[in-house]
Design a protein around this motif. Structure first.
Motif: not given
Length: 335
Positions: A65-67, A69-70, A73-74, A77
């Motif tokens: 999730g940290l390395y 998925a995030y 998403v970022e 954006r």
């Protein structure tokens, strides 16, 4: 602190932290949350056993999730925003994508990426399969496999430096240290050639580096697949009068086709993300730009995070179908 000591401490704390996490999380689960005592002992044990697998999965899920998925998403954006004077950002919709599609360098990078996709996976898989078949028949086959696999131990930048020396061109009349120019002049060439500046063909010279590296990977995987072919099928073909080429193409290759496809798609993913080789050898000049290099130029040179993030999303969209297809095939084989 000495780097070796720092590395040892990192390993010690990392391993110790993992062991401590698993030990204490299970301790809390079994003694505090769902204690194995009292009137509801059976229900508590059952619930604890349902939660326990998630305790083991939690660190991996957190890391993904940290390395993974995030950042996705970022990046998404950032691809629909733009910096504003004074700091901050504002939503611009698909303007960054429109700007990217209007740039000739993007289409050059996309075209080159597709050219790499056509050549590198096919050549690497073919050479790997050929090497796997031939080395299995040699008394010194293991030595040959080690030599062919050796480039896999070299970083992409290191391999690019080696091959840049192969393509090196010195002024006419001086000794050529570049192997390709030395051979070219020896066999009657007019003079040293700047191989990496020749449009269209220079992309193939860059591809040779990745083919050289990935052939060893393909050879190891396909060699294992060839060894897994039942000898009975080969012996039956020999009895029926099949020749070596018929045995290879009509008996062996069909039986390892799933492995060939996996190797092909794995190399395809590597090709879609290729950056180091192009960056170190031509930096995208002379019409050798690829998507990852284009993304780097936008993000870190032009300081345009919107278009850079948009190009990153294009790379992800190109890789995603191949990843999904690989996962689908892996699950199908496990059934």
């Amino acid at each position: 602190m000495h780097p070796a000591i720092q590395g040892l401490l990192t390993i010690a704390f990392g391993v110790g932290g993992c062991v401590g996490y698993f030990y204490f999380s299970n301790l809390v689960l079994d003694r505090v949350i769902f204690p194995a005592r009292g009137a509801h002992i059976a229900r508590n044990i059952r619930r604890a056993n349902m939660i326990r697998p998630w305790l083991f999965l939690f660190p991996a899920l957190l890391a993904l999730g940290l390395y993974l998925a995030y950042p996705v998403v970022e990046t998404l954006r950032l691809s629909v925003t733009e910096r504003v004077p004074g700091g901050g950002s504002e939503f611009v919709g698909l303007a960054n994508y429109q700007q990217m599609l209007a740039e000739a360098k993007f289409w050059e990078a996309l075209q080159n990426n597709f050219l790499w996709l056509l050549v590198v996976p096919a050549a690497s898989t073919a050479f790997g399969l050929l090497a796997a078949q031939l080395t299995d028949r040699l008394a010194w086959g293991n030595i040959a496999k080690s030599l062919i696999f050796m480039p896999m131990a070299i970083s992409f930048v290191g391999a690019a430096v080696i091959w840049k020396l192969v393509y090196d061109a010195r002024p006419e009349g001086t000794d050529q240290i570049g192997v390709l120019n030395a051979l070219y002049i020896y066999f009657g060439g007019d003079g040293p050639m700047q191989w990496l500046t020749i449009p269209f063909w220079n992309s193939f010279f860059l591809m040779m580096v990745l083919i050289w590296i990935q052939t060893g990977f393909a050879m190891v995987i396909l060699s294992a697949a060839l060894r897994g072919i039942p000898e009975e099928t080969v012996e039956a073909a020999i009895v029926d009068g099949a020749g070596p080429f018929q045995i290879f193409f009509k008996i062996k290759v069909p039986q390892i086709m799933d492995t060939i496809v996996v190797v092909w798609t794995t190399i395809t993913i590597v090709v879609l993300k290729v950056f180091d080789i192009v960056f170190a050898m031509t930096n995208g000049q002379w019409e050798t730009q690829v998507l990852a290099n284009y993304m780097y130029d936008k993000l870190f040179r032009a300081n345009d995070w919107g278009v850079g993030s948009a190009s990153a999303m294009v790379i992800m969209l190109l890789v995603l179908p191949i990843l999904v297809w690989n996962v689908y095939n892996a699950r199908r084989e496990m059934r």
